[in-house]
Structures are given as C-alpha cells and as structure tokens.
Design an enzyme around this catalytic site. Structure first.
Site, short mmCIF file in Angstrom:
data_model
loop_
_atom_site.label_atom_id
_atom_site.label_comp_id
_atom_site.label_asym_id
_atom_site.label_seq_id
_atom_site.Cartn_x
_atom_site.Cartn_y
_atom_site.Cartn_z
CB THR A 12 -22.39 -20.67 22.93
OG1 THR A 12 -21.62 -21.21 21.85
CG2 THR A 12 -22.14 -21.51 24.16
CG ASP A 93 -17.32 -18.43 17.20
OD1 ASP A 93 -16.77 -18.44 18.32
OD2 ASP A 93 -17.63 -19.47 16.60
#
Ligand code: ASP
Length: 329
Positions: A12, A93
C-alpha cells in the site's frame, strides 16, 4: 554521509487509487520506487539514498520465493562496505512475517528496517512518506546497529520477532503486543530504549547462504466444533510441518489430537502456538509435549511460528532441536 539503499517490494505504501478519498479498493504496489522517493523531503545531511525495485506485489500474495530473493539481496547489500543501512518497503499484511524471516537469516549488524503504509500513496494524509522518512532516519542511526531487523511505522520502532499487525484499517496498526516498542522516531530522530534478547541476524542459527528452499508448513486454526479435516488433508498433502494455532495456551481440541499424533508419526513436525495474541506456550505445561513429540511455540504467534518452523526444518525435524530453536530465537 551514510549510504542507505531502499529495496521496494510493493504494498500500500506504493498503492494508487483514482480518488484521494479512496483508502480501499486501490492497487497495491502500483507505483515505482522512484515515485516514493520523489515524495520525500530534502534529506539534508542524513544520508544518500538509492532505490531498487525488487518486485511489486500486494503482500497478501507473498510466497517463499519472494523471501529468498529479498533476503539474498539484503545480504549482498549488507556485505557491501559502501552501504550503511537497508530499508525495505513492504505491504503491511505480511510485513511481520517477512521481518521475522529476515531477522533469522540475514547475517549483519547493519540496520535493516521494514516499512509500509496503511493508506495508499494517492490518499489524503497518506502515511507512507512520513513512515519512509522515519525508516530512513532509523536506518541511518548508529543506535539501530545490532538491534536485529526493525519495523518502523507510525513513529514507533518495533523488533521483528514481536511486532504484529493488530488492526485491519488503522494507521496505528503495528505493535509488539505486551513487549513494548524498542524506541520511537521523535522530532530529534530515533531513540532506543531497549534491545531484543532472542538470537537474531549475526547470532542466528540460520544463514540465507545455506538455504535455497523452504519446507512446506501449514497453519491449522483451532476452534470450537473442530474436526480433523484440515490436519488429515495436510498429512495427505505431504507437508513437512504443521503449526496448530491452539486455543488458550496452545490447547488442542480432542477431535483433532489423534490426527496430530498421526501427523507426527508420519514425520511431520507439530508446533503448538496460541491463537490468543499474547502469552507463552510452554513446553510440557498444558500438554505432555515430550510424550507427544510436539514443540511449543513460546511467545511466537502462529504465523511467526510457521517461519521459524520452516527454517528449523532445513536443519532436521528432531523435537529437541526444534524446541531449542523456539526457546532461543
Ligand atoms: N494488502 C496490502 C499489502 O499488504 C496492505 C498494505 O500494504 O497495507 O500489500
């Protein structure tokens, strides 16, 4: 002046969306390292910075090959006398697993700092540029040497072994649980308050130079109404190891115990971890681990226990040896 290399892997922090209000549904890893570096302020005398794009993935999709590529490149850079520190940009993640893997296999006391972001680079108040700047300051800090692989997010410095992603959406998602942060990146730069005690990097039992593949290890999540389905499938699938994310202090539902015993009898290493997110699974406490030939994960969460088990299995599957690794790394 210090020389820092940024290894970019996606995530991200390199995510892009058409609308600055968008914090979901963006494409992770869309932007190249040059555009992340362009968002940094003038670094003044801090360091000279070079960037390399290793790959560009959403870290939910990370695979063992990515870890091996990354660890080898970190090892090469760490061996380069010109390089003082390494920053790895990464999706959040699985950042904790990559950090712990590097912590166990990269033989250097030079700073290695992982960093990500929760908001894509195109978002209002994107957290990536400040996180990246804080990571660079940390990688350039003398106090970061010998601390093992570090994670810098939201101005806080955590140890790779302990840090975990605790929130699905908040920028304050990373933390080391009950262990506390190693330090912070404040207005005057990074400050360290404590150091990891478990073996890492230069003192680790592992070395990326000796590893060319990682054994298959799966995690089975313990829950009410458990059945042996997944353990039996893992045995049939030929895994080398299983981490059982047990209830409480790594306790095992009676419906699955016989299958785990059968797994061990078939040569599969079985590690008991806890799904609670805190506390220690102690060998021989809740279960007769020596009798069952199982290993206790200590304070490692199931996903980190999986990383250590994969590495441990490259050196054999004897219980005493694996338990020793879990007690010391
Ligand atoms: N799915 C993204 C990733 O891990 C999430 C993030 O980076 O925050 O690559």
């Amino acid at each position: 002046m210090k020389q820092i290399v940024i290894l970019a892997t996606g995530g991200t922090i390199a995510g892009a969306a058409p609308d600055p209000r968008q914090t979901a549904g963006y494409r992770a890893g869309a932007l190249p390292i040059q555009s992340l570096m362009a968002a940094l302020p003038d670094l003044g005398g801090l360091a000279t910075v070079a960037g390399e794009q290793l790959y560009a993935i959403d870290s939910k999709d990370i695979a063992e090959e990515h870890w091996l590529i990354l660890a080898r490149r970190v090892g090469e850079l760490a061996a380069d006398r010109q390089v003082d520190g390494i920053v790895v940009t990464h999706g959040t993640d699985t950042l904790e697993e990559t950090a712990y893997f590097l912590n166990l296999v990269v033989r250097t006391d030079k700073p290695v700092v992982l960093v990500g972001a929760m908001r894509p680079a195109t978002a209002l108040s994107a957290d990536g540029p400040m996180n990246l700047y804080a990571a660079l300051r940390t990688a350039a800090a003398d106090g970061a040497r010998g601390q093992g692989v570090l994670v810098v997010m939201n101005d806080q410095i955590s140890a790779a072994r302990e840090v975990t992603k605790r929130h699905a959406g908040n920028v304050a998602t990373f933390g080391p649980g009950e262990f506390g942060f190693l330090g912070e990146v404040g207005p005057a730069g990074p400050v360290f308050y404590r150091s990891p005690t478990r073996r890492h990097t230069t003192a680790s039992a592992f070395d990326i130079a000796a590893i060319d593949r990682l054994p298959a290890v799966e995690i089975v999540y313990g829950h009410a109404g458990m059945s042996p389905l997944f353990v039996d499938a893992a045995i049939a699938g030929g895994v080398a190891g299983l981490v059982y994310a047990g209830t409480g202090d790594g306790t095992i539902h009676q419906a699955v115990l016989a299958s785990l015993v059968a797994a061990r009898a078939a040569g599969i290493a079985v590690v008991r971890a806890s799904r609670t997110g805190g506390g220690r699974v102690v060998a021989g406490a809740a279960l007769d681990d020596a009798g069952l030939d199982f290993v206790a994960a200590d304070t490692l969460n199931p996903q980190k226990a999986r990383v250590l088990l994969q590495l441990g299995l490259t050196q054999g599957s004897a219980r005493a040896r694996l338990q020793h690794l879990f007690d010391t790394h």
